[in-house]
Design a protein around this motif. Sequence first.
Motif, PDB file in Angstrom:
ATOM      1  N   LEU A   8       0.825  -1.212   0.000  1.00 51.54           N
ATOM      2  CA  LEU A   8       0.000   0.000   0.000  1.00 51.54           C
ATOM      3  C   LEU A   8       0.861   1.264   0.000  1.00 51.54           C
ATOM      4  CD1 LEU A   8      -2.825  -1.066   2.471  1.00 51.54           C
ATOM      5  CD2 LEU A   8      -2.960  -0.869  -0.017  1.00 51.54           C
ATOM      6  N   VAL A   9       1.970   1.247   0.713  1.00 49.56           N
ATOM      7  CA  VAL A   9       2.893   2.381   0.694  1.00 49.56           C
ATOM      8  C   VAL A   9       3.477   2.559  -0.697  1.00 49.56           C
ATOM      9  CG1 VAL A   9       5.127   3.212   1.555  1.00 49.56           C
ATOM     10  CG2 VAL A   9       3.448   2.282   3.146  1.00 49.56           C
ATOM     11  N   LYS A  10       3.898   1.464  -1.314  1.00 55.65           N
ATOM     12  CA  LYS A  10       4.458   1.551  -2.671  1.00 55.65           C
ATOM     13  C   LYS A  10       3.406   2.029  -3.661  1.00 55.65           C
ATOM     14  CE  LYS A  10       6.108  -2.527  -3.404  1.00 55.65           C
ATOM     15  NZ  LYS A  10       6.834  -3.694  -3.878  1.00 55.65           N
ATOM     16  N   ASP A  11       2.173   1.551  -3.542  1.00 57.61           N
ATOM     17  CA  ASP A  11       1.104   1.975  -4.445  1.00 57.61           C
ATOM     18  C   ASP A  11       0.756   3.447  -4.246  1.00 57.61           C
ATOM     19  OD1 ASP A  11       0.968  -0.532  -5.548  1.00 57.61           O
ATOM     20  OD2 ASP A  11      -0.777  -1.160  -4.370  1.00 57.61           O
ATOM     21  N   HIS A  12       0.828   3.917  -3.006  1.00 53.93           N
ATOM     22  CA  HIS A  12       0.550   5.323  -2.720  1.00 53.93           C
ATOM     23  C   HIS A  12       1.553   6.228  -3.445  1.00 53.93           C
ATOM     24  CE1 HIS A  12      -0.609   8.929  -0.565  1.00 53.93           C
ATOM     25  NE2 HIS A  12       0.653   9.090  -0.184  1.00 53.93           N
ATOM     26  N   TYR A  13       2.820   5.886  -3.367  1.00 53.70           N
ATOM     27  CA  TYR A  13       3.838   6.684  -4.050  1.00 53.70           C
ATOM     28  C   TYR A  13       3.737   6.560  -5.560  1.00 53.70           C
ATOM     29  CZ  TYR A  13       6.329   8.276   0.036  1.00 53.70           C
ATOM     30  OH  TYR A  13       6.666   8.924   1.188  1.00 53.70           O
ATOM     31  N   THR A  14       3.386   5.398  -6.050  1.00 47.75           N
ATOM     32  CA  THR A  14       3.214   5.224  -7.495  1.00 47.75           C
ATOM     33  C   THR A  14       2.021   6.033  -7.982  1.00 47.75           C
ATOM     34  OG1 THR A  14       4.135   2.993  -7.333  1.00 47.75           O
ATOM     35  CG2 THR A  14       2.916   3.524  -9.330  1.00 47.75           C
ATOM     36  N   GLY A  15       0.947   6.078  -7.205  1.00 48.78           N
ATOM     37  CA  GLY A  15      -0.234   6.862  -7.557  1.00 48.78           C
ATOM     38  C   GLY A  15       0.042   8.356  -7.583  1.00 48.78           C
ATOM     39  N   MET A  16       0.987   8.799  -6.767  1.00 49.85           N
ATOM     40  CA  MET A  16       1.358  10.213  -6.760  1.00 49.85           C
ATOM     41  C   MET A  16       2.330  10.552  -7.884  1.00 49.85           C
ATOM     42  SD  MET A  16       1.639  11.041  -2.628  1.00 49.85           S
ATOM     43  CE  MET A  16       3.329  11.401  -2.813  1.00 49.85           C
TER      44      MET A  16
END
Length: 86
Positions: A8-16
Motif C-alpha cells: 500500500l505504501v508503494k502503491d501510494h507513491y506510485t499513484g502520486m
Amino acid sequence: MILLPFQLVKDHYTGMGKSLSFGKKVFALSLLISILICLFGSFSNIWTIPWYYNFIYIVYAFGFGLLFTTLLYVMVDRYVEKGKTR
C-alpha cells in the motif's frame, strides 16, 4: 500482516507519480517490521528482561527489511516496473 501495508505504501507513491528508490523501500519495510516487533515485544517480555535489551531486534528488523526488499525487488518489482514503462 507486513507485506500488505508495504504494498500500500508503494502503491501510494506510485499513484502520486513518484517512484520509491531501493533504499526507501528497505527503510519502509524495516520500519513496518520494527513496529510489529515493538508491538509484539511489548506484550511478550515486558516483565522478564529490561526494555533496552530489546534494541537488538531493531537491527534484526533492518536485516529482514533488506533481505525481503531485495528478494521482492528481484522477483517482482523489477518486472512490474518494467511493464509500466512500456
